[in-house]
Design an enzyme around this catalytic site. Structure first.
Site, mmCIF file in Angstrom:
data_model
loop_
_atom_site.group_PDB
_atom_site.id
_atom_site.type_symbol
_atom_site.label_atom_id
_atom_site.label_comp_id
_atom_site.label_asym_id
_atom_site.label_seq_id
_atom_site.Cartn_x
_atom_site.Cartn_y
_atom_site.Cartn_z
ATOM 1 N N GLY A 46 0.829 -1.194 0.000
ATOM 2 C CA GLY A 46 0.000 0.000 0.000
ATOM 3 C C GLY A 46 0.863 1.242 0.000
ATOM 4 O O GLY A 46 2.067 1.174 0.261
ATOM 5 N N GLN A 51 3.072 9.881 1.660
ATOM 6 C CA GLN A 51 4.346 9.187 1.433
ATOM 7 C C GLN A 51 5.010 9.589 0.123
ATOM 8 O O GLN A 51 6.181 9.257 -0.100
ATOM 9 C CB GLN A 51 4.134 7.669 1.423
ATOM 10 C CG GLN A 51 3.755 7.098 2.779
ATOM 11 C CD GLN A 51 3.616 5.594 2.695
ATOM 12 O OE1 GLN A 51 2.558 5.089 2.324
ATOM 13 N NE2 GLN A 51 4.682 4.872 3.006
ATOM 14 N N CYS A 88 7.040 -0.607 6.376
ATOM 15 C CA CYS A 88 6.509 0.565 5.687
ATOM 16 C C CYS A 88 7.577 1.090 4.737
ATOM 17 O O CYS A 88 8.744 1.164 5.108
ATOM 18 C CB CYS A 88 6.154 1.630 6.723
ATOM 19 S SG CYS A 88 5.558 3.167 6.011
ATOM 20 N N LEU A 89 7.165 1.465 3.532
ATOM 21 C CA LEU A 89 8.130 1.977 2.554
ATOM 22 C C LEU A 89 8.791 3.265 3.039
ATOM 23 O O LEU A 89 9.879 3.609 2.585
ATOM 24 C CB LEU A 89 7.446 2.207 1.201
ATOM 25 C CG LEU A 89 6.922 0.947 0.509
ATOM 26 C CD1 LEU A 89 6.210 1.312 -0.786
ATOM 27 C CD2 LEU A 89 8.041 -0.053 0.238
ATOM 28 N N HIS A 130 -3.299 0.444 8.088
ATOM 29 C CA HIS A 130 -1.967 1.060 8.012
ATOM 30 C C HIS A 130 -2.010 2.323 7.136
ATOM 31 O O HIS A 130 -1.481 3.369 7.523
ATOM 32 C CB HIS A 130 -0.990 0.027 7.430
ATOM 33 C CG HIS A 130 0.421 0.510 7.246
ATOM 34 N ND1 HIS A 130 1.485 -0.037 7.929
ATOM 35 C CD2 HIS A 130 0.945 1.480 6.436
ATOM 36 C CE1 HIS A 130 2.603 0.590 7.558
ATOM 37 N NE2 HIS A 130 2.304 1.510 6.650
ATOM 38 N N GLU A 131 -2.649 2.210 5.971
ATOM 39 C CA GLU A 131 -2.683 3.364 5.057
ATOM 40 C C GLU A 131 -3.556 4.484 5.619
ATOM 41 O O GLU A 131 -3.237 5.666 5.481
ATOM 42 C CB GLU A 131 -3.162 2.950 3.662
ATOM 43 C CG GLU A 131 -2.275 1.916 2.965
ATOM 44 C CD GLU A 131 -0.784 2.214 3.025
ATOM 45 O OE1 GLU A 131 -0.392 3.392 2.995
ATOM 46 O OE2 GLU A 131 -0.009 1.248 3.129
ATOM 47 N N HIS A 134 -1.646 6.591 7.922
ATOM 48 C CA HIS A 134 -0.784 7.589 7.269
ATOM 49 C C HIS A 134 -1.524 8.909 7.070
ATOM 50 O O HIS A 134 -0.931 9.980 7.168
ATOM 51 C CB HIS A 134 -0.312 7.080 5.897
ATOM 52 C CG HIS A 134 0.917 6.224 5.950
ATOM 53 N ND1 HIS A 134 2.122 6.687 6.415
ATOM 54 C CD2 HIS A 134 1.134 4.938 5.589
ATOM 55 C CE1 HIS A 134 3.034 5.719 6.339
ATOM 56 N NE2 HIS A 134 2.455 4.639 5.835
HETATM 57 ZN ZN ZN Z 1 3.364 2.821 5.529
#
Ligand code: ZN
Length: 155
Positions: A46, A51, A88-89, A130-131, A134
């Site tokens: 995701g 991000q 997480c990226l 999770h998203e 963010h």
């Molecule tokens: Zn993330």
């Protein structure tokens, strides 16, 4: 479509609450396309707009070969708890144990501005939660019960 740079932990944008999208237009569609391309290029499950440096309430998730795009998402229902490792990226090199809802149901807008419902369990519930975090300026490291450094070359 174009790859976008992924913002890393330490950048203020990741700790801010993202703003509502006032209008679903071509710019938002382009953002969604770029986010999907960037997510895939980085083997992510995701990606949320902050991000890629855009403080708007938009995220994409891809689980079991299905892509979910949500604009201005709202959580309608959450139940149960599941606990698992996630990364997480924006926080490369770390995984942590996080508690997430076992089931989550959200509504939002799709790329055509139509209201959509998305519900998920297992990995999809984790990814949606999770998203969504963010968009609230919350990273998994803020919730993790533990944090472990991983060697990125091992993957
Ligand atoms: Zn993330």
């Amino acid at each position: 479509m174009a790859l976008r740079n992924i913002v890393k932990e330490g950048d203020d944008i990741l700790t801010k609450r993202a703003k509502e999208v006032p209008e679903v237009n071509e710019k938002i569609k382009g953002l969604l396309d770029d986010m999907i391309e960037t997510m895939r290029a980085n083997d992510g499950v995701g990606l949320a707009a902050p991000q890629v440096g855009v403080l708007r309430r938009v995220f994409v998730v891809e689980v079991n070969d299905e892509v979910y795009e949500l604009i201005n998402p709202e959580i309608l229902e959450e139940s149960g708890i599941q606990t698992g490792d996630e990364g997480c990226l924006s926080v490369p090199g770390y995984i942590g144990t996080v508690e997430r809802p076992a089931y989550i149901k959200m509504k939002g807008l799709d790329r055509d501005g139509n209201e959509v419902l998305v519900e998920g369990t297992e990995l999809l519930a984790v990814a949606l939660s999770h998203e969504y975090d963010h968009l609230e300026g919350v990273l998994f490291v803020n919730k993790a019960l533990d944090l472990q450094e991983i060697d990125a070359d091992d993957e």
